[in-house]
Design a protein around this motif. Structure first.
Motif, PDB file in Angstrom:
ATOM      1  N   ALA A  68       0.863  -1.322   0.027  1.00 16.52           N
ATOM      2  CA  ALA A  68      -0.207  -0.016   0.071  1.00 16.52           C
ATOM      3  C   ALA A  68       0.879   1.199  -0.119  1.00 16.52           C
ATOM      4  O   ALA A  68       0.305   2.178  -0.624  1.00 16.52           O
ATOM      5  N   ASP A  86      -1.397  -3.310   4.418  1.00 13.61           N
ATOM      6  CA  ASP A  86      -2.896  -3.578   5.031  1.00 13.61           C
ATOM      7  C   ASP A  86      -2.525  -4.673   5.668  1.00 13.61           C
ATOM      8  O   ASP A  86      -1.642  -5.681   5.395  1.00 13.61           O
ATOM      9  N   LEU A 141      -1.565  -1.092   8.408  1.00 15.98           N
ATOM     10  CA  LEU A 141      -2.841  -0.579   8.144  1.00 15.98           C
ATOM     11  C   LEU A 141      -3.810  -1.226   8.804  1.00 15.98           C
ATOM     12  O   LEU A 141      -4.714  -1.594   8.259  1.00 15.98           O
ATOM     13  N   ARG A 155     -18.153  -3.508   4.253  1.00 11.75           N
ATOM     14  CA  ARG A 155     -16.748  -3.673   5.149  1.00 11.75           C
ATOM     15  C   ARG A 155     -17.267  -4.070   6.412  1.00 11.75           C
ATOM     16  O   ARG A 155     -16.274  -4.009   7.193  1.00 11.75           O
ATOM     17  N   LYS A 188      -8.335   3.074  12.116  1.00  7.47           N
ATOM     18  CA  LYS A 188      -8.930   3.663  10.888  1.00  7.47           C
ATOM     19  C   LYS A 188     -10.410   3.489  10.645  1.00  7.47           C
ATOM     20  O   LYS A 188     -10.963   2.455  11.708  1.00  7.47           O
ATOM     21  N   HIS A 189     -11.335   4.013   9.897  1.00  4.11           N
ATOM     22  CA  HIS A 189     -11.296   5.152   9.229  1.00  4.11           C
ATOM     23  C   HIS A 189     -11.826   6.290   9.942  1.00  4.11           C
ATOM     24  O   HIS A 189     -13.186   6.297   9.949  1.00  4.11           O
ATOM     25  N   ARG A 199     -18.532   6.262  -0.991  1.00  2.00           N
ATOM     26  CA  ARG A 199     -17.596   6.560   0.191  1.00  2.00           C
ATOM     27  C   ARG A 199     -16.731   7.760  -0.035  1.00  2.00           C
ATOM     28  O   ARG A 199     -16.290   8.454   0.751  1.00  2.00           O
ATOM     29  N   MET A 232      -5.754   7.090  10.567  1.00  2.95           N
ATOM     30  CA  MET A 232      -6.021   7.195   9.143  1.00  2.95           C
ATOM     31  C   MET A 232      -7.310   7.814   9.170  1.00  2.95           C
ATOM     32  O   MET A 232      -8.329   7.167   9.452  1.00  2.95           O
ATOM     33  N   TYR A 235     -12.525   8.546   3.797  1.00  6.20           N
ATOM     34  CA  TYR A 235     -12.714   9.323   2.603  1.00  6.20           C
ATOM     35  C   TYR A 235     -13.707  10.164   2.394  1.00  6.20           C
ATOM     36  O   TYR A 235     -13.666  11.344   1.909  1.00  6.20           O
ATOM     37  N   ASP A 267      -6.575   8.319   4.027  1.00  7.27           N
ATOM     38  CA  ASP A 267      -6.874   7.317   3.332  1.00  7.27           C
ATOM     39  C   ASP A 267      -6.430   7.459   1.864  1.00  7.27           C
ATOM     40  O   ASP A 267      -6.062   8.469   1.401  1.00  7.27           O
ATOM     41  N   TRP A 268      -6.268   6.482   1.173  1.00  9.14           N
ATOM     42  CA  TRP A 268      -5.503   6.504  -0.036  1.00  9.14           C
ATOM     43  C   TRP A 268      -6.429   7.193  -1.284  1.00  9.14           C
ATOM     44  O   TRP A 268      -7.347   6.358  -1.704  1.00  9.14           O
ATOM     45  N   SER A 395      -8.953  -4.115   0.294  1.00 14.78           N
ATOM     46  CA  SER A 395      -7.453  -4.172   0.821  1.00 14.78           C
ATOM     47  C   SER A 395      -7.242  -4.760   1.906  1.00 14.78           C
ATOM     48  O   SER A 395      -5.975  -4.976   2.028  1.00 14.78           O
ATOM     49  N   GLU A 472     -15.080  -4.370   0.268  1.00 12.70           N
ATOM     50  CA  GLU A 472     -14.745  -2.992   0.310  1.00 12.70           C
ATOM     51  C   GLU A 472     -15.096  -2.440  -1.053  1.00 12.70           C
ATOM     52  O   GLU A 472     -15.057  -3.189  -2.104  1.00 12.70           O
TER      53      GLU A 472
END
Ligand code: BGC
Length: 738
Positions: A68, A86, A141, A155, A188-189, A199, A232, A235, A267-268, A395, A472
């Motif tokens: 990640a 992750d 993560l 999730r 997270k998140h 999201r 983290m 989104y 977050d990514w 992830s 996810e």
């Protein structure tokens, strides 16, 4: 061999190293500040954004591992590469980016939460953290703790259920376990990433008091228990501001109220600005290639030059990153030069013990279970139970030891580019054959209900393995089992009265056939040795002891939102709204999700609206029985409750007495829980000290927690719907800082 009866296998890291103390954190901060004082501007800027290895071209040192995240080192200051993998269920390798690199898969988060045992969560965290270090990652993560607000959230399986006390304590324990390996875990998140549909664009709306009493309380307890090096951010937006540039969440709550000293990573693909995000409290842009711009690269340099982001803020960002790393030993206990050997058998034992303690016996009429060792003909139906057990997608996907005996690529949807429907190589068929060597144990795949019913009719016992894959980036389309499995179960149950249903699901499902089927177990996604764990439960080698960390509705309409919000708004843009890497030309529009239940999440919603679910939160049967007697409540400034817990059955087993507290007309809340193991006839006195923030309400005017005082309803219960043993306690008024 059943593992529940054994001691937890010894793992290398010691619990004493589990959590950094507040003193360690301030020492770490002092050391971090001394390093920052030595740094050039370029060096500071280097640390505040990370690469996404699958999309980056830059690998100057040949040190990238496909995973990640990657942040380059600064050798002259002793700052190592930061390598991020992750996730909460093991060292992930989603679509096998690292060919052949397998790891131990824990059961799903809901399975672990169902153990109600922080020690099991800690052992799981310690195990996956040890694998992360051995594979040369120093940030895991992990620590997913979003509350289950909706039973269809894709999730849910990664998280720890619907109650803030349970989820917070279990996440904290897991995080401490990961970090006992001298690596960092995230939590997270942050916050309210409660649905996957949209999201990346949705705006989660909730009032402040309700947020503090629910999702934020789970994070608060997880952070104070586990002391994660990093948080983290999510989104979504929260009350109008993106979570990763939300000054209220990142500065007022996290830094000021909770005194958090580690760093906030995005977050990514979750960053939307430079100046606003940096000044709101975001310290590091993760997976920079996934955002619209490298906000914390050149634009941040310019913002610092122009004074829009003060140099002091950049220094603080870097100091926080270093504090999180130093407090967890990352600068001192360097990653190994090469991947280290892993004792996968010992690690599978940890996963198996977790699964065995987390499987929930939902129904057992007429003593169908445990299965008699004398059964001669047993037929297993469906769910690929001949070769393995299902896992959840996204992830967190672990490529588990033994590989994937079944792996189905997706052709459409937001998860298609990074998820496959994957089974772990732990065969229930093999494990059941080992438990019943004299029996004829056969398998039919369940695609033809007529053939399945015929096979069931000719057997002593039929066991249907029913699966619901969730992932996810997508929410479940419905709470019904997919692929006509309800019809399959009904057909089998009609053909054989001794039908057992084993559910491998991401969360709750509807069971229209329930009164036709004498025995049902919820095995969740049971992980690396799920097949063995299921067999041990079915045959009674392990006495079931899991309790639901999430309400199972009787109908989709009972939940606050019967289906994901925003599907109509998103239409063709659904993929871009849930997958940072979707690369779509369509810009999805934002939409609001109103959390009308406020802090009355899950079972509290059911109590408040007087709905009767199929199975309440906290529910779980055993092959033994447990009675609670001699309730004693002591009020005053602290609520203390004690009770005798007796195993009144003939088998040793574990039980989870639960303390619920309520006042006025508020629904009762879980204020304590304890997993106790008792031999037949044995009694143990269990003492609970109620968590004061659960007894209190959040008062925005203070601001802080307020226990109004007066009469409080207290119950020690088998589940959230049980009020058979209750009392009134008188509490004195009390206020606590936020
Ligand atoms: C997920 C995170 C994960 C990150 C890195 C995101 O899509 O929401 O949980 O840690 O990707 O893979």
């Amino acid at each position: 061999m059943p593992l529940a009866a054994q001691q937890a296998p010894a793992l290398a890291p010691t619990p004493a190293a589990a959590a950094t103390s507040a003193a360690d954190a301030s020492e770490a901060r002092a050391r971090a500040l001394a390093i920052v004082a030595e740094m050039t501007l370029d060096e500071k800027l280097l640390l505040v954004h990370g690469l996404f290895p699958p999309k980056t071209k830059a690998d100057p040192h040949g040190e990238l591992i496909q995973s990640a995240g990657h942040v380059p080192p600064i050798p002259r200051l002793g700052i190592p590469i930061v390598r991020e993998s992750d996730a909460s269920l093991g060292v992930a390798n989603q679509i096998e980016q690292r060919k052949g690199d397998t790891a131990t898969a824990l059961p799903s988060g809901l399975a672990t939460a169902a153990t109600f045992d922080p020690e099991i969560a800690r052992a799981g965290g310690a195990m996956i953290g040890a694998e992360a270090r051995a594979k040369r990652f120093n940030v895991l993560l992990a620590g997913g703790v979003n509350l289950t607000r909706d039973p269809w959230n894709g999730r849910n399986f990664e998280y720890l259920g619907e109650d803030p006390l349970l989820a917070g304590r279990m996440a904290g324990a897991a995080i401490a376990g990961v970090q006992s390996n001298r690596i960092v875990s995230t939590v997270k998140h942050f916050a309210l990433n409660a649905q996957e549909t949209g999201r990346m664009v949705l705006d989660a709306r909730i009032d402040e008091a309700a947020l503090r009493e629910s999702d934020l309380l789970a994070f608060e307890i997880a952070i104070e228990t586990g002391r994660p090096g990093s948080v983290m951010c999510a989104y979504n937006k929260v009350n109008g501001d993106w979570a990763c540039e939300n000054p209220h969440l990142l500065t007022d709550v996290l830094r000021k109220d909770w005194g958090y000293e580690g760093w906030v990573m995005s977050d990514w693909g979750g960053v939307h600005s430079t100046v606003k995000a940096a000044n709101a409290g975001l310290d590091q842009q993760s997976g920079q290639e996934l955002d619209h711009a490298m906000y914390f690269g050149a634009p941040l340099a310019q913002a610092v030059a122009s004074g829009k982001v003060p140099m002091a803020r950049l220094d603080d960002m870097v100091a926080r990153i270093l504090t999180g790393l130093i407090a967890n030993g990352v600068l001192d206990a360097l990653m190994p030069e090469a991947a280290q050997p892993i004792d996968y058998d010992a690690h599978a034992d940890v996963a198996q013990r977790d699964a065995e303690a987390g499987i929930v016996l939902l129904r057992n009429e007429g003593g169908v279970l445990p299965l008699a060792a004398t059964a001669k003909r047993i037929v297993l139906i469906g769910g690929h139970a001949d070769v393995g057990v299902l896992s959840g997608g996204g992830s967190s996907q672990v490529r588990s030891v033994g590989g994937a005996p079944v792996e189905i690529p997706l052709t459409e949807g937001a998860a298609a580019s990074f998820a496959r429907v994957t089974w772990h190589a732990s065969s229930p068929l093999k494990a059941i054959r080992a438990m019943a060597p004299e029996a004829e144990v056969t398998y039919v795949d369940g695609t033809d209900p007529v053939a399945a019913a015929k096979a069931a009719a000719g057997a002593d016992v039929a066991i249907v393995f029913a699966t619901q894959w969730t992932t996810e980036a997508e929410d479940a389309d419905s709470l019904s089992l997919p692929h006509d499995q309800d019809a399959l179960i009904a057909a089998v149950a009609k053909a054989n009265r001794d039908t057992v249903v084993v559910l491998e699901t991401g969360g709750p499902v509807l069971m229209p056939w329930l009164d036709k089927v004498p025995a049902v177990i919820e095995a969740w996604y049971p992980g690396q040795r799920g097949g063995e764990a299921i067999a041990n439960i079915l045959f009674g080698a392990v006495n079931p002891s899991g309790h639901l960390p999430i309400t199972f509705p009787a109908a989709a309409s009972q939940a606050p939102r019967p289906m994901p919000v925003g599907r109509d708004v998103l239409a063709g843009a659904a993929e871009a709204a849930a997958n940072a890497d979707a690369g779509s030309a369509v810009s999805p529009v934002s939409f609001k999700v109103d959390y009308i239940e406020g802090s009355d999440v899950g079972y509290r919603w059911y109590e408040k609206t007087r709905r009767t679910p199929a199975f309440p939160f906290g529910y779980g049967l055993s092959y033994s029985d447990f009675a609670y007697r001699n309730l004693k409540v002591t009020g005053g400034a602290t609520l203390t409750v004690s009770v005798d817990v007796t195993n009144t059955g003939a088998k040793a087993g574990a039980d989870v007495p639960q303390l619920y507290v309520g006042h006025g007309d508020t629904p009762m809340r879980l204020a304590g829980f304890r997993r106790v193991t008792l031999g037949p006839g044995e009694t143990q006195r269990v003492v609970f000290v109620a968590e004061p923030r659960v007894v209190a309400d959040y008062d925005v005017a203070l601001p802080g927690w307020r226990i109004a005082g007066g009469a409080y309803r207290v119950a020690v219960s088998h589940d959230a719907a049980d009020r058979s043993l209750s009392a009134i306690a008188t509490l004195t008024p009390r206020i606590m800082r936020p």
